[in-house]
Design a protein around this motif. Structure first.
Motif, mmCIF file in Angstrom:
data_model
loop_
_atom_site.group_PDB
_atom_site.id
_atom_site.type_symbol
_atom_site.label_atom_id
_atom_site.label_comp_id
_atom_site.label_asym_id
_atom_site.label_seq_id
_atom_site.Cartn_x
_atom_site.Cartn_y
_atom_site.Cartn_z
ATOM 1 N N LEU A 42 -5.839 11.410 2.111
ATOM 2 C CA LEU A 42 -4.716 11.928 1.321
ATOM 3 C C LEU A 42 -4.929 13.384 0.943
ATOM 4 C CD1 LEU A 42 -3.908 8.903 -0.973
ATOM 5 C CD2 LEU A 42 -2.667 9.717 1.004
ATOM 6 N N GLU A 52 5.240 10.181 -13.388
ATOM 7 C CA GLU A 52 6.704 10.135 -13.456
ATOM 8 C C GLU A 52 7.203 9.603 -14.787
ATOM 9 O OE1 GLU A 52 8.818 9.113 -10.033
ATOM 10 O OE2 GLU A 52 7.148 9.574 -8.685
ATOM 11 N N ALA A 94 12.569 7.691 -8.148
ATOM 12 C CA ALA A 94 11.284 7.812 -7.434
ATOM 13 C C ALA A 94 11.370 8.591 -6.128
ATOM 14 C CB ALA A 94 10.644 6.449 -7.167
ATOM 15 N N GLY A 131 0.227 11.459 -2.323
ATOM 16 C CA GLY A 131 -1.022 11.123 -2.988
ATOM 17 C C GLY A 131 -1.085 11.480 -4.470
ATOM 18 N N LYS A 132 0.059 11.738 -5.078
ATOM 19 C CA LYS A 132 0.056 12.085 -6.504
ATOM 20 C C LYS A 132 -0.461 10.935 -7.349
ATOM 21 C CE LYS A 132 4.510 12.836 -6.383
ATOM 22 N NZ LYS A 132 4.666 12.489 -4.959
ATOM 23 N N THR A 133 0.134 9.773 -7.147
ATOM 24 C CA THR A 133 -0.313 8.622 -7.933
ATOM 25 C C THR A 133 -1.791 8.342 -7.682
ATOM 26 O OG1 THR A 133 1.887 7.671 -7.868
ATOM 27 C CG2 THR A 133 0.078 6.179 -8.338
ATOM 28 N N HIS A 145 9.609 14.067 -10.011
ATOM 29 C CA HIS A 145 10.483 14.606 -8.979
ATOM 30 C C HIS A 145 11.681 15.297 -9.611
ATOM 31 C CE1 HIS A 145 8.265 12.890 -5.718
ATOM 32 N NE2 HIS A 145 8.330 11.696 -6.247
ATOM 33 N N GLN A 192 5.311 4.600 -4.451
ATOM 34 C CA GLN A 192 6.536 4.199 -5.128
ATOM 35 C C GLN A 192 7.775 4.678 -4.372
ATOM 36 O OE1 GLN A 192 5.804 2.361 -7.537
ATOM 37 N NE2 GLN A 192 7.652 2.102 -8.759
ATOM 38 N N GLY A 193 7.768 5.937 -3.998
ATOM 39 C CA GLY A 193 8.914 6.512 -3.308
ATOM 40 C C GLY A 193 9.099 5.902 -1.927
ATOM 41 N N GLY A 238 -6.783 3.491 3.169
ATOM 42 C CA GLY A 238 -6.690 2.968 4.525
ATOM 43 C C GLY A 238 -7.219 4.007 5.500
ATOM 44 N N ASP A 239 -6.447 4.278 6.537
ATOM 45 C CA ASP A 239 -6.906 5.254 7.523
ATOM 46 C C ASP A 239 -6.501 6.669 7.170
ATOM 47 O OD1 ASP A 239 -7.678 3.014 8.743
ATOM 48 O OD2 ASP A 239 -6.103 3.008 10.272
ATOM 49 N N VAL A 274 0.823 -1.213 0.000
ATOM 50 C CA VAL A 274 0.000 0.000 0.000
ATOM 51 C C VAL A 274 0.855 1.259 0.000
ATOM 52 C CG1 VAL A 274 -1.817 -1.204 1.256
ATOM 53 C CG2 VAL A 274 -0.270 0.276 2.494
ATOM 54 N N LEU A 275 2.149 1.123 0.090
ATOM 55 C CA LEU A 275 2.999 2.323 0.110
ATOM 56 C C LEU A 275 3.133 2.916 -1.290
ATOM 57 C CD1 LEU A 275 5.848 1.320 2.556
ATOM 58 C CD2 LEU A 275 3.698 2.477 3.022
HETATM 59 N N1 LIG Z 1 -4.201 0.869 3.475
HETATM 60 C C1 LIG Z 1 -3.495 1.987 3.741
HETATM 61 N N2 LIG Z 1 -3.331 2.405 5.020
HETATM 62 C C2 LIG Z 1 -2.629 3.507 5.288
HETATM 63 N N3 LIG Z 1 -2.034 4.271 4.362
HETATM 64 C C3 LIG Z 1 -2.157 3.913 3.085
HETATM 65 C C4 LIG Z 1 -2.889 2.758 2.705
HETATM 66 N N4 LIG Z 1 -2.853 2.651 1.356
HETATM 67 C C5 LIG Z 1 -2.122 3.694 0.932
HETATM 68 N N5 LIG Z 1 -1.690 4.450 1.957
HETATM 69 C C6 LIG Z 1 -0.862 5.667 1.863
HETATM 70 O O1 LIG Z 1 -1.365 6.420 0.798
HETATM 71 C C7 LIG Z 1 -0.316 7.080 0.132
HETATM 72 C C8 LIG Z 1 -0.374 6.696 -1.334
HETATM 73 O O2 LIG Z 1 0.366 7.637 -1.986
HETATM 74 P P1 LIG Z 1 0.625 7.704 -3.547
HETATM 75 O O3 LIG Z 1 1.082 6.406 -4.099
HETATM 76 O O4 LIG Z 1 -0.531 8.360 -4.184
HETATM 77 O O5 LIG Z 1 1.851 8.686 -3.393
HETATM 78 P P2 LIG Z 1 2.669 9.485 -4.456
HETATM 79 O O6 LIG Z 1 2.415 10.910 -4.182
HETATM 80 O O7 LIG Z 1 2.443 8.950 -5.797
HETATM 81 O O8 LIG Z 1 4.132 9.137 -3.935
HETATM 82 P P3 LIG Z 1 5.466 8.851 -4.776
HETATM 83 O O9 LIG Z 1 6.075 10.179 -5.056
HETATM 84 O O10 LIG Z 1 6.296 8.113 -3.770
HETATM 85 O O11 LIG Z 1 5.110 8.058 -5.977
HETATM 86 C C9 LIG Z 1 0.963 6.629 0.799
HETATM 87 O O12 LIG Z 1 1.382 7.604 1.723
HETATM 88 C C10 LIG Z 1 0.574 5.376 1.523
HETATM 89 O O13 LIG Z 1 1.348 5.156 2.659
#
Ligand SMILES: Nc1ncnc2c1ncn2[C@@H]1O[C@H](COP(=O)(O)OP(=O)(O)OP(=O)(O)O)[C@@H](O)[C@H]1O
Ligand code: HEM
Ligand SMILES: Nc1ncnc2c1ncn2[C@@H]1O[C@H](COP(=O)(O)OP(=O)(O)OP(=O)(O)O)[C@@H](O)[C@H]1O
Ligand SMILES: [Mg+2]
Ligand SMILES: [Mg+2]
Lengths: 56, 222, 245, 215, 222, 215
Positions: free
Chosen positions: F16, F156, D160, F39-41, F188, D133-134, F12-13, D130-131
């Motif tokens: 964003l 990206e 990333a 939260g970009k993606t 980035h 990419q970065g 999740g919790d 769920v994280l």
């Molecule tokens: N089930 C979950 N519970 C808690 N947090 C979650 C859950 N699913 C996703 N997240 C959080 O939601 C966010 C998703 O971010 P997203 O992929 O949109 O980031 P991004 O801005 O694209 O980042 P990056 O620059 O790293 O690609 C992350 O911070 C992640 O930890």
């Protein structure tokens, strides 16, 4: 297996009560216990979440 | 040395336990495959009793194949396998750990479940006993041979076809000795010889498959 | 605000209502079990053909019937959850599955126990037995799928789809199995329930009702936990007396 | 000390580079530069022993890496394009396992501290799938904090990452060099390590004459 | 519309040809499962003849399960599935294409192989004919029902086994009608009714499974 | 024209972002900025209809994208973190198939021309699994050359690309904007499009108060 067969024919009521009803009620008891346990755990979690939320 | 072995087992079991349902799923799958055969063949007990060892063994082979497919490929795709090869310890040991974990998750529960299913097929108590001993000896072999296959099918280029053709037939002796032992019970032939052959296969597999699998992995990674 | 109220009202009121109902269902289930089993064991006469063994019927038949109906009810709730996006229905479906599976298991278990004295085998590949076994598999599949998906919303929707497909398939399975079996051979020993004693019928009916009440009580208790778990971020949950202390 | 002499490598029909020689001493850092497909990753993977070079030798403290094997692997750390983390496990579990694989036992506290330093506070226990990419890249990079390897081989460590994380990596590299570590890395983004002389190795595109050039 | 259908089939067949080992593995598994039974049960031709349709059908069902895991998961991992869902055409059509390709790769070879194996069991020419027709009607249903399972279990751990757990119970009617048809030959009962039931199931599956699978994919992608 | 109003999204919790509104007109380009995990993606995937927003609407030419479905998809092109190319197929085959999926029939010549423009001369027929990371990204990006979509959603796009390729992408985007196309992207790395006003949308980290800010 043969011994069981003879025993079963001699004590049909015991067989039925122990084999079916005891097992069925045991299963019910386990299910009730599981449901209660789940409620306890869930309540704990919810309180935990609330306390964590308060801190923020 | 054995530290790495334990670490890998612990890791793979953790991955499996992440979904506790996983282990159960393998079991239920086993039960289901076994129950399919009567549905196909029909309900006559005589015939079912004769088929029973074959059916149980095929089902065991199948569940171990279905779960083995991803033994290395998941680690390969996300790069973990590269890191494992860079571990400052013996790769064979690590491979053995993965195989052991696989067996604990997918082999052991089947062995424990088999007698219950045997009853569905009206097997005798003695036959059930032999079946369990056979499965105890045989399922680790399936996990290990399957490991070679999983490693070989990682980086398939043309040659891989031939290799996977070689691996699957390797499981056949296990099946034959395993089912043979159970049938020997009813025909009154020597059970011990079948089982000791299985035991010999197990020792052979323990000695060679980890090393062969490690080589296969190195080849696949290049 | 209006939308919020609408969104949360269903589980909110339901949570309280279920809490009040559970003891009633539970207690009446216990009483009816006692009455039904008393009649079943002490009033109903011994069957001239099966001796005492037939008394398994008072648990076997109710659990068989309930396991089948619960599947349909579960699929119905799941479908409602999927189509109208009502959260309570999905939660109900999730809560029903384990109970349904347990009843299916009890049916199989008691049936097997009955089969040993009647047919001389724990298990025969009879049509009814087989379809009950498959029903158990369907329940287990539903539970396993739901448990494998982390995100509860996604889990609800995916397993709802499975339950619906399953419920379409259940009649097909039922008939195919029946046909499969009857084509083969004269059906194995079958119980003829025509000449049932009145007391037997009464006992069976009462235990059937008792099983229903028990099932409802357990399902409601389970759904209450599920509501708590899923809605833990909402305000009304944190204001519940049992959470507050 | 890493010595590479007269290394040549080809993939398929393409000769990627040949006659490549360099030495890397403790406290030194080297950037491998080149266009896409010029052979940077191939060079790094050859240094890891994944790829067999066509010609040439790679020596670690005077011994051939193919003979040293586990001894060499105990001294080096490789981070590739892939993160080598398991989607189902949390960042914490992933870090402890990958450290364990490279022979470092890590307790929970140390692992959490490392993840926090990588900016993953509050995300330590989430399954990494769920994280973002970065964030996943950060979990992988957390290994740099807990490893005691002398040689770091990093293939595009900055991919990333946001600006904050890039600065952190620069800091980590500087610390490592100060501890007499060695670093070889590739990147398409600028990476500045303060107070260090950065050596660069430029691989020219296969088409326009294979070879490497040291600066 | 049908352009997309053809495109997907062509693509999936091309991919299968690049990984020929996968196709062969399914086929070898089928042959192995079927050949094991004569080894296990012994050489009594009467019994073998009775078992034959059931064994062949169960083996076909299991081997199609073996290959189903990859139906969507590879496309999911490398992001192709996302792109497919963004295609400006009906997702059901695309899914149908993938199912068709899966059948051609894993169902059709089994159908072609079945008569050869049937001879091992001393099946009559007529029974073989019915077996093939039944498999021709039935294996596409297996691929289609399997598609639903594959879509639902996308990205979940324990994929292969969980998938079978969901799909096998749903496939039982196919198994029963398929074997029923072959057995009807020997008992002199109506073959046509079994086959027409299979046909009806096929039509039903064609009408609904692509849509259900498309919905399942959308749920899984979220 | 793309209109987003009052969009909120949580995973999740974590909430964003919420209350996010913007419009994108033909010829406009917008960069979504933010730290890792901001939260970009998730935003881009919501715009594609993969994720269901908690609140808010996304309109394309006045219609909700969830109702337009295929009509909307015919107008847009999404490139995510993943390349969506098949390892076993060549770049040529991959490009033709992915174009085919998005409704553009491509003959071999056009496909080869596009790949060459992306700097893959001589690599068109290799299975993509032997290509370098950057070359694989280029195969994926070649779709930009052959697509007739109006709205590009790029997550990206510059990851793994060398300087030359970055310049090429900048050029392609400028051409697309000149044709009255629209672009939303994240990166980035710096991306400069000449002669265009770049709008930016900054997502702040979930912890420090959710929300988006337009500049
Ligand atoms: N089930 C979950 N519970 C808690 N947090 C979650 C859950 N699913 C996703 N997240 C959080 O939601 C966010 C998703 O971010 P997203 O992929 O949109 O980031 P991004 O801005 O694209 O980042 P990056 O620059 O790293 O690609 C992350 O911070 C992640 O930890
Ligand atoms: C494992 C074994 C068994 C299973 C799975 C099983 C399953 C079922 C099911 C599903 C039903 C409900 C059927 C319906 O309502 O249409 C049922 C009913 C019944 N079963 Fe069983 N059964 C088993 C064994 C037996 C045995 C051994 C007997 C007695 C010899 C028996 C006697 C009955 C009777 C009398 C009914 C109710 C009559 C009716 O509704 O038609 N069952 N069983
Ligand atoms: N079998 C093969 N046949 C022809 N060329 C090949 C083969 N295998 C690999 N190559 C080429 O070898 C090169 C591998 O490059 P490598 O991955 O080392 O590049 P890189 O410098 O890391 O690029 P990037 O910056 O994109 O990561 C690529 O140009 C690729 O096309
Ligand atoms: Mg590279
Ligand atoms: Mg992102």
């Amino acid at each position: 297996m043969n011994g069981l067969d003879i025993w079963m024919r001699e004590n049909p009521i015991t067989y039925v009560v122990l084999g079916s009803y005891a097992v069925a009620f045991l299963i019910f008891a386990v299910e009730i216990a599981m449901v209660r346990h789940k409620r306890k755990i869930t309540l704990q979690q919810v309180r935990l979440m609330r306390d964590a939320g308060d801190e923020e | 040395m054995s530290g790495l072995f334990m670490l890998v087992i612990r890791r793979d079991l953790m991955l499996a336990m992440r979904r506790r349902a996983d282990v159960l799923t393998t079991l239920i799958f086993f039960v289901m495959v076994v129950s399919l055969f009567p549905l196909g063949v029909g309900p006559e007990m005589d015939m079912l009793r004769k088929m029973a060892p074959g059916v149980l063994w095929v089902a065991a082979l199948l569940s171990s194949m279905l779960s083995l497919g991803r033994l290395f490929s998941a680690d390969h795709l996300d790069g973990t396998l590269e890191q494992m090869m860079l571990a400052p310890q013996s790769l064979s040991m690590l491979v053995l750990g993965k195989m052991a974990a696989h067996w604990m998750v997918s082999g052991l529960p089947l062995v424990l479940m088999a007698p219950v299913l045997g009853i569905q097929f009206d097997m005798s108590a003695e036959a059930l006993g032999i079946l369990i001993v056979g499965l105890l000896l045989g399922t680790p072999i399936l996990s290990m041979i399957g490991g070679i296959g999983a490693a070989l099918t990682l980086g398939l280029r043309g040659g891989g076809v031939l290799l996977s053709l070689l691996v699957l037939p390797l499981c056949i002796p296990v099946l034959i000795f395993g089912t043979g032992a159970v049938e020997a019970v009813s025909t009154g032939l020597s059970v011990a010889s079948h089982l000791s052959l299985l035991g010999a296969l197990l020792v052979l597999a323990l000695a060679f498959t980890p090393w062969v699998t490690a080589q296969a992995l190195r080849i696949s990674m290049e | 605000m209006a939308i919020n109220w609408f969104k949360y009202s269903a589980p909110t009121t339901f949570y309280g209502l279920a809490g009040k109902l559970i003891p009633w269902f539970g207690i009446s289930a216990a009483i009816l079990f006692a009455v039904g089993l008393y009649i079943g064991f002490f009033v109903a006469p011994t069957d001239y053909q099966q001796g005492e063994f037939y008394r398994i019927i008072f648990i076997h038949v109710p659990s068989s019937i309930i396991s089948m109906f619960l599947y349909l009810i579960m699929a119905g709730y799941a479908a409602m959850g999927l189509i109208f996006n009502t959260r309570l229905s999905s939660m109900m479906a999730t809560a029903i599955a384990p109970t349904g599976a347990l009843f299916a298991f009890i049916s199989l278990w008691t049936g097997a126990l009955w089969g040993k004295p009647m047919w001389g085998a724990w298990w025969v590949w009879d049509a009814r037995l087989t379809s009950e076994l498959i029903l158990l598999f369907l329940y287990l599949g539903y539970i396993a799928l739901h448990a494998s998906i982390d995100d509860p919303r996604r889990a609800d929707r995916a397993s709802a789809l499975l339950a619906i497909v399953g419920s379409v398939n259940v009649p097909i399975i039922y008939f195919s199995v029946q046909w499969w079996n009857t084509l083969h051979q004269g059906s194995t020993i079958k119980f003829s329930g025509t000449s049932m004693h009145v007391a037997m019928q009464q006992a069976m009916f009462i235990t059937l009702v008792a099983c229903w009440l028990y099932a409802i009580a357990v399902i409601l208790a389970r759904v209450r936990s599920i509501i708590l778990e899923r809605e833990r971020h909402t305000k009304w949950i944190t204001e519940l007396p049992e959470v507050k202390n | 000390m890493l010595e590479v002499s007269n290394l040549a490598c080809s993939r398929g029909d393409h000769r990627l580079f040949s006659g490549l020689s360099f030495e890397l001493h403790p406290g030194q850092i080297m950037q491998v530069q080149g266009e896409n497909g010029s052979g940077k990753t191939s060079l790094l993977r050859t240094l890891c022993g994944f790829l067999m070079p066509d010609e040439g030798d790679i020596l670690w403290n005077g011994g051939d890496i193919r003979e040293l094997e586990e001894e060499y692997y105990a001294d080096m750390l490789y981070l590739g394009h892939l993160n080598a983390i398991k989607d189902e496990l949390s960042g914490l579990e992933n870090l402890r396992i990958s450290a364990g694989l490279s022979g470092v036992e890590l307790d929970e506290k140390e692992a959490i501290a490392a993840l926090r330093r990588m900016g993953l506070k509050g995300r330590e226990l989430l399954p990494t799938k769920v994280l973002s990419q970065g964030q996943r890249r950060r979990v992988a990079l957390a290994r740099l904090l807990v490893s005691d390897a002398k040689l770091w081989v990093l293939d595009e460590p900055l991919a990333a990452l946001d600006v904050g994380a890039v600065a952190l990596i620069q800091e980590l590299i500087a610390e490592h060099l100060a501890r007499q570590g060695m670093v070889i890395f590739t990147t398409h983004q600028p990476l500045l390590v303060s107070g260090m002389e950065m050596r660069t190795l430029t691989l020219t595109r296969a088409g326009s004459g294979a070879g490497g050039r040291m600066a």
